[in-house]
Design an enzyme around this catalytic site. Structure first.
Site, PDB file in Angstrom:
ATOM      1  N   ARG A 196       0.705  -1.209  -0.108  1.00 37.40           N
ATOM      2  CA  ARG A 196      -0.025   0.078  -0.172  1.00 37.40           C
ATOM      3  C   ARG A 196       0.872   1.265   0.105  1.00 37.40           C
ATOM      4  NH1 ARG A 196      -3.626   1.993   4.878  1.00 37.40           N
ATOM      5  NH2 ARG A 196      -1.776   3.373   5.342  1.00 37.40           N
TER       6      ARG A 196
ATOM      7  N   TYR B  45      -3.590  11.194   5.439  1.00 39.32           N
ATOM      8  CA  TYR B  45      -3.636   9.816   6.071  1.00 39.32           C
ATOM      9  C   TYR B  45      -2.492   8.999   5.739  1.00 39.32           C
ATOM     10  CZ  TYR B  45      -4.641   5.293   6.920  1.00 39.32           C
ATOM     11  OH  TYR B  45      -4.591   3.849   7.376  1.00 39.32           O
TER      12      TYR B  45
ATOM     13  N   ASP C 296      -5.113   3.593   0.090  1.00 43.05           N
ATOM     14  CA  ASP C 296      -6.329   3.883   1.008  1.00 43.05           C
ATOM     15  C   ASP C 296      -6.661   5.426   1.001  1.00 43.05           C
ATOM     16  OD1 ASP C 296      -8.073   3.882   3.153  1.00 43.05           O
ATOM     17  OD2 ASP C 296      -6.689   3.053   4.579  1.00 43.05           O
TER      18      ASP C 296
ATOM     19  N   HIS D  34      -9.059   6.541   2.857  1.00 38.07           N
ATOM     20  CA  HIS D  34      -9.576   6.978   4.042  1.00 38.07           C
ATOM     21  C   HIS D  34     -10.729   7.895   4.097  1.00 38.07           C
ATOM     22  CE1 HIS D  34      -8.720   6.951   8.174  1.00 38.07           C
ATOM     23  NE2 HIS D  34      -8.114   5.794   8.078  1.00 38.07           N
TER      24      HIS D  34
ATOM     25  N   GLU E 222      -9.077   1.929  -1.307  1.00 37.46           N
ATOM     26  CA  GLU E 222      -9.889   1.579  -0.083  1.00 37.46           C
ATOM     27  C   GLU E 222     -10.684   3.030   0.340  1.00 37.46           C
ATOM     28  OE1 GLU E 222      -7.090  -0.154   2.596  1.00 37.46           O
ATOM     29  OE2 GLU E 222      -7.946   0.613   4.219  1.00 37.46           O
TER      30      GLU E 222
ATOM     31  N   GLU F 244     -13.878  -1.336   7.097  1.00 38.41           N
ATOM     32  CA  GLU F 244     -13.046  -1.592   8.278  1.00 38.41           C
ATOM     33  C   GLU F 244     -13.726  -0.882   9.378  1.00 38.41           C
ATOM     34  OE1 GLU F 244      -9.391   0.671   6.810  1.00 38.41           O
ATOM     35  OE2 GLU F 244      -9.580   1.866   8.411  1.00 38.41           O
TER      36      GLU F 244
ATOM     37  N   ARG G  68     -13.742  -5.467   3.801  1.00 40.14           N
ATOM     38  CA  ARG G  68     -12.864  -4.996   4.862  1.00 40.14           C
ATOM     39  C   ARG G  68     -13.106  -5.121   6.302  1.00 40.14           C
ATOM     40  NH1 ARG G  68      -8.013  -3.519   4.702  1.00 40.14           N
ATOM     41  NH2 ARG G  68      -8.425  -1.688   6.042  1.00 40.14           N
TER      42      ARG G  68
ATOM     43  N   GLU H  43      -4.478  -7.174   5.350  1.00 44.87           N
ATOM     44  CA  GLU H  43      -3.861  -6.215   5.671  1.00 44.87           C
ATOM     45  C   GLU H  43      -2.981  -6.584   7.047  1.00 44.87           C
ATOM     46  OE1 GLU H  43      -5.794  -2.649   7.609  1.00 44.87           O
ATOM     47  OE2 GLU H  43      -4.181  -1.386   6.688  1.00 44.87           O
TER      48      GLU H  43
ATOM     49  N   TRP I 130     -12.081  11.930   8.698  1.00 44.47           N
ATOM     50  CA  TRP I 130     -10.601  11.645   8.967  1.00 44.47           C
ATOM     51  C   TRP I 130     -10.471  10.165   8.457  1.00 44.47           C
ATOM     52  CZ3 TRP I 130      -7.780   7.755  11.232  1.00 44.47           C
ATOM     53  CH2 TRP I 130      -6.557   8.012  11.250  1.00 44.47           C
TER      54      TRP I 130
HETATM   55  O1  EZ4 Z   1      -6.869   4.360  10.385  1.00 44.45           O
HETATM   56  O2  EZ4 Z   1      -6.778   1.490  12.281  1.00 44.45           O
HETATM   57  O3  EZ4 Z   1      -6.290   0.686   6.601  1.00 44.45           O
HETATM   58  N1  EZ4 Z   1      -6.137   0.967   7.556  1.00 44.45           N
HETATM   59  C1  EZ4 Z   1      -6.577   2.036   8.432  1.00 44.45           C
HETATM   60  C2  EZ4 Z   1      -5.878   2.195   9.601  1.00 44.45           C
HETATM   61  C3  EZ4 Z   1      -6.932   3.087  10.561  1.00 44.45           C
HETATM   62  C4  EZ4 Z   1      -6.705   2.739  11.808  1.00 44.45           C
HETATM   63  C5  EZ4 Z   1      -7.849   3.424  13.052  1.00 44.45           C
HETATM   64  O4  EZ4 Z   1      -7.605   2.748  14.156  1.00 44.45           O
HETATM   65  O5  EZ4 Z   1      -7.112   2.785   7.698  1.00 44.45           O
HETATM   66  O6  EZ4 Z   1      -4.926   2.875   9.616  1.00 44.45           O
HETATM   67 CO    CO Z   2      -8.113   1.803   6.041  1.00 41.73          CO
END
Ligand code: EZ4
Ligand code: CO
Length: 415
Positions: free
Chosen positions: A161, A173, A223, A225, A249, A275, A296, A352, A415
């Protein structure tokens, strides 16, 4: 033969759950762990860590679930799951589902120890030899990202990644400062600046450089995010199609599952999400309408092995593959449980794996083994992970929050 008001019918005395201890420690980062011990002296572990909201789950377990567990038959995993889920009356949600997950995983661990078999054997045995993982490469700029990608490639990872800091933005992020990426790093939430336009201009350019550097022989992931709207995510996905990402992602927040349809209509870049989602109902439409390619959800935040297997089985019907979350805030107990399931399900995609600090591994011993970009399970009965109370006592709980993102005008962003 005895018939109790709980509907239990049994002819022989069975072991019962004697103790349920909630263990909170911070070896490298905070973890909440549940240890269930039976009247036969067998104990099992479950991860109950919910990053930044740890004590809510600790209280749920200690104050509300532990009293219900004492005296129950530890062998009745499905019944206990249904009892705790339906019995709460209040449905779903990360705190409830993480607490139920901890109980569920601890009971699978116990069942494996009682049977003398690793948990993956109880789940049907191996469908594959090992579990392909992806690691996290990052950089404050493109050269440092490429150097990090090289370092991971040299370690033998098959999937990487890539995340880079957007110039001028503190809130990109996924950019590592220390040895491991750790977003929950401050006593109160760190407030970070975010600018979608700058990200959308920059991210496709650095991903192109990583792909050019890597070639197509290694899987490349990214990601987002939760930072984009559906139409922005559609534009992003379209702009990186030639790079053949393994996935993008969390392109957009997933509370509104329907939102993914718009992304889908515009791009063939594969989509992964889940996630932060905690139940089969949270991914039902995403799966049954084939709006994503990888689900995920994780063993710790989505109700344990029992419920995650149900999600994965639904996903298999729609050719959606698995890609469980596996950041540092999931304890080695979750890694072991995740690998047990990943090893067995027909529709495994990728796992992951960020790894853990040496302090974490001092407390949690016996994690799955990483070799040539694949994780292999312990062959010990149960999950094969132990918790060292004495070492853990050296690392008391240390309150930490995840960051908050704000747009340049000061308003709160995802976030
Ligand atoms: O931001 O687990 O793909 N992984 C992620 C992680 C999340 C954290 C949050 O607790 O997006 O890094
Ligand atoms: Co993630």
């Amino acid at each position: 033969m005895l018939t109790s008001c709980r509907g239990e019918t049994r002819s022989d005395p069975v072991a019962t759950i004697e103790r349920a201890e909630v263990l909170v420690s911070s070896p490298g980062r905070n973890f909440v762990t549940l240890r269930i011990t039976t009247s036969d002296g067998v104990s099992g572990l479950g991860d109950a860590t919910l990053n930044g909201r740890e004590l809510a789950v600790a209280s749920y377990l200690q104050d509300h679930l532990a009293p219900l567990l004492i005296g129950r038959d530890p062998a009745r995993i499905e019944d206990t799951w249904q009892y705790l889920y339906r019995g709460a009356y209040w449905r779903r949600g990360p705190v409830t589902m993480t607490a139920i997950a901890a109980v569920d995983v601890a009971l699978w661990d116990i069942k494996g120890k009682v049977a003398g078999l690793p948990v993956y054997q109880l789940l049907g045995g191996r469908s594959r030899d090992g579990v392909m993982v992806y690691c996290h490469a990052s950089g404050t700029d493109v050269p440092s990202l490429l150097a990090d990608v090289d370092a991971y490639r040299e370690k033998g990872f098959l999937a990487i990644r890539a995340q880079a800091a957007v110039p001028g933005l503190s809130g990109s992020y996924g950019v590592r400062k220390g040895k491991l990426y750790e977003p929950a790093a401050t006593a109160l939430p760190d407030e970070q600046a975010w600018n979608t336009e700058a990200y959308l201009d920059f991210a496709p350019t650095y991903l192109a450089k990583v792909r050019e550097h890597l070639g197509f022989g290694v899987h490349l992931l990214h990601d987002v995010h939760h930072r984009l709207t559906p139409i922005e995510a559609a534009r992003f996905g379209k702009s990186v199609e030639d790079l053949r990402l393994f996935w993008m992602e969390d392109p957009t927040p997933a509370e509104n599952q329907d939102a993914f349809r718009l992304i889908r209509q515009h791009t063939t870049t594969p989509i992964a999400t889940g996630e932060v989602l905690s139940s089969i109902w949270d991914v039902q439409q995403l799966i049954t309408e084939q709006l994503i390619d990888y689900v995920r959800t994780t063993v710790v935040h989505a109700g344990g092995i029992t419920h995650l297997r149900r999600i994965f089985d639904l996903a298999a019907l729609y050719q959606v593959r698995t890609g469980s979350h596996g950041a540092t805030d999931l304890s080695p107990v979750s890694t072991a449980a995740a690998v047990s399931l990943d090893l067995t399900v027909p529709n495994f995609g990728i796992q992951e794996h960020m790894g853990h600090t040496p302090e974490t591994l001092e407390v949690f011993r016996g994690s799955p083994v990483l070799k040539d970009g694949m994780l292999y399970p312990s062959e010990e009965p149960g999950l094969g992970v132990t918790y060292d109370d004495e070492v853990a006592a050296r690392y008391p709980y240390d309150p930490k929050y995840l960051p908050v993102a704000r747009r340049l005008d000061g308003s709160v962003h995802d976030w």
